[in-house]
Design a protein around this motif. Structure first.
Motif, PDB file in Angstrom:
ATOM      1  N   ARG A   1       0.982  -1.201  -0.011  1.00 41.58           N
ATOM      2  CA  ARG A   1       0.097  -0.047   0.005  1.00 41.58           C
ATOM      3  C   ARG A   1       0.700   1.111  -0.126  1.00 41.58           C
ATOM      4  NH1 ARG A   1      -4.923   0.118   2.024  1.00 41.58           N
ATOM      5  NH2 ARG A   1      -4.479  -1.872   3.165  1.00 41.58           N
ATOM      6  N   PRO A   2       0.835   2.123  -0.934  1.00 42.39           N
ATOM      7  CA  PRO A   2       1.528   3.414  -1.159  1.00 42.39           C
ATOM      8  C   PRO A   2       1.160   4.192  -0.001  1.00 42.39           C
ATOM      9  CG  PRO A   2      -0.242   3.369  -2.761  1.00 42.39           C
ATOM     10  CD  PRO A   2      -0.230   2.220  -2.094  1.00 42.39           C
ATOM     11  N   PRO A   3       2.169   5.294   0.530  1.00 42.62           N
ATOM     12  CA  PRO A   3       1.678   6.236   1.461  1.00 42.62           C
ATOM     13  C   PRO A   3       0.705   7.265   0.729  1.00 42.62           C
ATOM     14  CG  PRO A   3       4.273   5.971   1.098  1.00 42.62           C
ATOM     15  CD  PRO A   3       3.725   4.908   0.333  1.00 42.62           C
ATOM     16  N   ALA A   4       0.035   7.963   1.552  1.00 46.96           N
ATOM     17  CA  ALA A   4      -0.637   8.971   1.001  1.00 46.96           C
ATOM     18  C   ALA A   4      -0.243   9.848   0.275  1.00 46.96           C
ATOM     19  CB  ALA A   4      -1.584   9.597   2.240  1.00 46.96           C
ATOM     20  N   THR A   5       1.060  10.277   0.542  1.00 48.16           N
ATOM     21  CA  THR A   5       1.566  11.275  -0.365  1.00 48.16           C
ATOM     22  C   THR A   5       1.892  10.618  -1.913  1.00 48.16           C
ATOM     23  OG1 THR A   5       3.661  10.467   0.726  1.00 48.16           O
ATOM     24  CG2 THR A   5       2.763  12.544   1.573  1.00 48.16           C
ATOM     25  N   VAL A   6       2.237   9.406  -1.754  1.00 50.52           N
ATOM     26  CA  VAL A   6       2.507   8.698  -3.018  1.00 50.52           C
ATOM     27  C   VAL A   6       1.328   8.458  -3.836  1.00 50.52           C
ATOM     28  CG1 VAL A   6       3.300   6.589  -4.335  1.00 50.52           C
ATOM     29  CG2 VAL A   6       4.774   7.595  -2.388  1.00 50.52           C
ATOM     30  N   VAL A   7       0.161   8.219  -2.933  1.00 53.28           N
ATOM     31  CA  VAL A   7      -1.007   8.339  -3.684  1.00 53.28           C
ATOM     32  C   VAL A   7      -1.652   9.660  -4.412  1.00 53.28           C
ATOM     33  CG1 VAL A   7      -3.664   7.691  -3.596  1.00 53.28           C
ATOM     34  CG2 VAL A   7      -1.975   6.304  -2.294  1.00 53.28           C
TER      35      VAL A   7
ATOM     36  N   PRO B   1      -7.317   7.345  -5.813  1.00 52.39           N
ATOM     37  CA  PRO B   1      -7.022   6.875  -4.513  1.00 52.39           C
ATOM     38  C   PRO B   1      -7.834   5.540  -4.418  1.00 52.39           C
ATOM     39  CG  PRO B   1      -7.202   9.353  -4.220  1.00 52.39           C
ATOM     40  CD  PRO B   1      -7.617   9.043  -5.548  1.00 52.39           C
ATOM     41  N   GLN B   2      -9.183   5.647  -4.822  1.00 60.47           N
ATOM     42  CA  GLN B   2      -9.978   4.604  -4.646  1.00 60.47           C
ATOM     43  C   GLN B   2      -9.525   3.308  -5.872  1.00 60.47           C
ATOM     44  OE1 GLN B   2     -12.915   3.997  -2.887  1.00 60.47           O
ATOM     45  NE2 GLN B   2     -12.630   2.086  -3.567  1.00 60.47           N
ATOM     46  N   ASP B   3      -9.122   3.759  -6.684  1.00 59.69           N
ATOM     47  CA  ASP B   3      -8.237   2.787  -7.758  1.00 59.69           C
ATOM     48  C   ASP B   3      -7.437   1.939  -6.910  1.00 59.69           C
ATOM     49  OD1 ASP B   3      -9.979   3.208  -9.931  1.00 59.69           O
ATOM     50  OD2 ASP B   3      -8.631   5.096 -10.567  1.00 59.69           O
ATOM     51  N   MET B   4      -6.492   2.863  -6.272  1.00 59.14           N
ATOM     52  CA  MET B   4      -5.138   2.160  -5.804  1.00 59.14           C
ATOM     53  C   MET B   4      -5.718   1.433  -4.403  1.00 59.14           C
ATOM     54  SD  MET B   4      -2.587   3.340  -7.331  1.00 59.14           S
ATOM     55  CE  MET B   4      -1.372   2.770  -6.235  1.00 59.14           C
ATOM     56  N   HIS B   5      -6.797   1.768  -4.035  1.00 54.21           N
ATOM     57  CA  HIS B   5      -7.222   1.153  -2.725  1.00 54.21           C
ATOM     58  C   HIS B   5      -7.976  -0.402  -3.295  1.00 54.21           C
ATOM     59  CE1 HIS B   5      -9.491  -0.127   0.763  1.00 54.21           C
ATOM     60  NE2 HIS B   5     -10.615  -0.176  -0.037  1.00 54.21           N
ATOM     61  N   ASP B   6      -8.564  -0.337  -4.465  1.00 56.47           N
ATOM     62  CA  ASP B   6      -9.261  -1.381  -5.112  1.00 56.47           C
ATOM     63  C   ASP B   6      -8.126  -2.635  -5.384  1.00 56.47           C
ATOM     64  OD1 ASP B   6     -11.628  -0.353  -4.533  1.00 56.47           O
ATOM     65  OD2 ASP B   6     -12.021   0.238  -6.618  1.00 56.47           O
ATOM     66  N   CYS B   7      -7.056  -1.952  -6.028  1.00 55.40           N
ATOM     67  CA  CYS B   7      -5.862  -2.876  -6.318  1.00 55.40           C
ATOM     68  C   CYS B   7      -5.290  -3.507  -5.097  1.00 55.40           C
ATOM     69  CB  CYS B   7      -4.702  -1.969  -7.184  1.00 55.40           C
ATOM     70  SG  CYS B   7      -3.514  -2.905  -7.443  1.00 55.40           S
TER      71      CYS B   7
END
Length: 79
Positions: free
Chosen positions: A41-47, A60-66
């Motif tokens: 999971r990337p840090p929020a700053t990376v997201v 951010p939702q795409d990253m969460h779903d991944c």
């Protein structure tokens, strides 16, 4: 949209994309690869940097779903 799809559509290497979003460390391309697959999971700053670099096409939702997909596949197999 998945980050890996966005990156490949633009023919960017992992190293190119890692540099674009400001990843640093011993192996930023490998870190990005782990974020793309959901392994980490990337840090929020990376997201936020990914969101900005992709002009909002990767959310951010795409990253969460991944990440959630990776956990479902890999953590369920470990049980």
């Amino acid at each position: 949209m998945k980050l890996i799809d966005w990156r490949k559509e633009r023919q960017l290497t992992l190293a190119d994309m890692a540099s674009m979003i400001g990843l640093s460390g011993s192996n930023p391309a490998r870190d990005l690869q782990r974020f793309e697959t959901g392994e980490r999971r990337p840090p929020a700053t990376v997201v936020q940097a990914i969101f900005d670099a992709t002009n909002g096409e990767v959310t951010p939702q795409d990253m969460h779903d991944c990440r959630l997909g990776w956990e479902r596949q890999n953590l369920a197999a470990a049980e």
